[in-house]
Design an enzyme around this catalytic site. Structure first.
Site, PDB file in Angstrom:
ATOM      1  N   HIS A   1       0.528  -1.514  -0.057  1.00 34.02           N
ATOM      2  CA  HIS A   1      -0.294   0.160   0.067  1.00 34.02           C
ATOM      3  C   HIS A   1       0.597   1.093  -0.011  1.00 34.02           C
ATOM      4  CE1 HIS A   1      -0.386   0.935   4.481  1.00 34.02           C
ATOM      5  NE2 HIS A   1       0.531   0.166   4.036  1.00 34.02           N
TER       6      HIS A   1
ATOM      7  N   CYS B   1       5.907   6.060   4.805  1.00 34.70           N
ATOM      8  CA  CYS B   1       4.964   5.611   4.463  1.00 34.70           C
ATOM      9  C   CYS B   1       3.565   6.421   3.093  1.00 34.70           C
ATOM     10  CB  CYS B   1       3.684   5.287   5.789  1.00 34.70           C
ATOM     11  SG  CYS B   1       4.864   4.136   6.644  1.00 34.70           S
TER      12      CYS B   1
ATOM     13  N   HIS C   1       4.853   0.201  -0.434  1.00 30.93           N
ATOM     14  CA  HIS C   1       5.680  -0.364   0.690  1.00 30.93           C
ATOM     15  C   HIS C   1       4.822  -1.556   0.483  1.00 30.93           C
ATOM     16  CE1 HIS C   1       3.739   1.876   3.103  1.00 30.93           C
ATOM     17  NE2 HIS C   1       3.630   1.008   4.255  1.00 30.93           N
TER      18      HIS C   1
ATOM     19  N   HIS D   1       3.524  -4.760   3.651  1.00 34.45           N
ATOM     20  CA  HIS D   1       3.313  -6.034   5.380  1.00 34.45           C
ATOM     21  C   HIS D   1       3.264  -7.426   4.935  1.00 34.45           C
ATOM     22  CE1 HIS D   1       4.103  -1.885   6.914  1.00 34.45           C
ATOM     23  NE2 HIS D   1       3.404  -0.738   6.105  1.00 34.45           N
TER      24      HIS D   1
ATOM     25  N   HIS E   1      -1.004 -10.426  -1.269  1.00 29.91           N
ATOM     26  CA  HIS E   1      -0.464 -10.186  -3.120  1.00 29.91           C
ATOM     27  C   HIS E   1      -0.930  -9.287  -3.670  1.00 29.91           C
ATOM     28  CE1 HIS E   1       2.010 -13.358  -1.164  1.00 29.91           C
ATOM     29  NE2 HIS E   1       3.319 -13.093  -1.782  1.00 29.91           N
TER      30      HIS E   1
ATOM     31  N   GLU F   1       0.186  -5.676  11.707  1.00 35.61           N
ATOM     32  CA  GLU F   1       0.970  -4.468  10.745  1.00 35.61           C
ATOM     33  C   GLU F   1       2.623  -5.118  10.455  1.00 35.61           C
ATOM     34  OE1 GLU F   1       0.115  -0.864   8.610  1.00 35.61           O
ATOM     35  OE2 GLU F   1       2.286  -0.239   9.338  1.00 35.61           O
TER      36      GLU F   1
END
Length: 150
Positions: free
Chosen positions: A16, A25, A29, A31, A75, A136
């Protein structure tokens, strides 16, 4: 009969970017999310029922969460539909990537709200969603509790 809470945990990988954010952020990137889903209900007391003694079959809960959350978000890359990243989102889609456009900033807080609604809509009427925990990172998570949202 006593109310019992049961929890099932799930894992998925999602990318995201946070539109307008003033830190790292803002960049795309990902998680390794961990989602804990806790429901509450009364164990089935009918001994002729194949689910006798269960609040809900863990397999049934797994099916709901996989179909509503894991299979969709795993994904994938999630963007706010109003983001300037929309060109990037469209380019990724055109190249065959799985992109999800949502009507919220894709923070853990907002994602857990979205997930709660999706799961609540699929649960049998005798079962209530008690809480969600969306982790996260190893040290950061958001939680949703029905008690806080009733």
């Amino acid at each position: 009969m006593a109310k019992i809470r049961i929890t099932k945990q799930f894992s998925f990988e999602t990318g995201h970017a946070l539109y307008g954010y003033d830190g790292k952020c803002k960049n795309v990137h990902g998680h390794s999310y961990k989602l804990s889903v806790t429901v509450i209900g009364t164990p089935i007391s009918d001994s002729s029922n194949v689910k006798f003694g269960m609040v809900i079959d863990f397999g049934d809960l797994k099916k709901i969460v996989k179909e509503e959350i894991v299979d969709l978000f795993d994904h994938a890359t999630v963007f706010n539909q109003n983001t300037p990243h929309i060109e990037l989102a469209n380019e990724l889609k055109n190249r065959g990537h799985h992109v999800i456009l949502v009507n919220y900033q894709p923070t853990s807080e907002n994602m857990v709200i979205d997930f709660a609604e999706k799961i609540k809509n699929r649960l049998p009427s005798s079962i209530k969603l008690h809480s969600l925990k969306l982790q996260e990172t190893e040290t950061s998570f958001a939680e949703w509790f029905a008690f806080d949202n009733s």
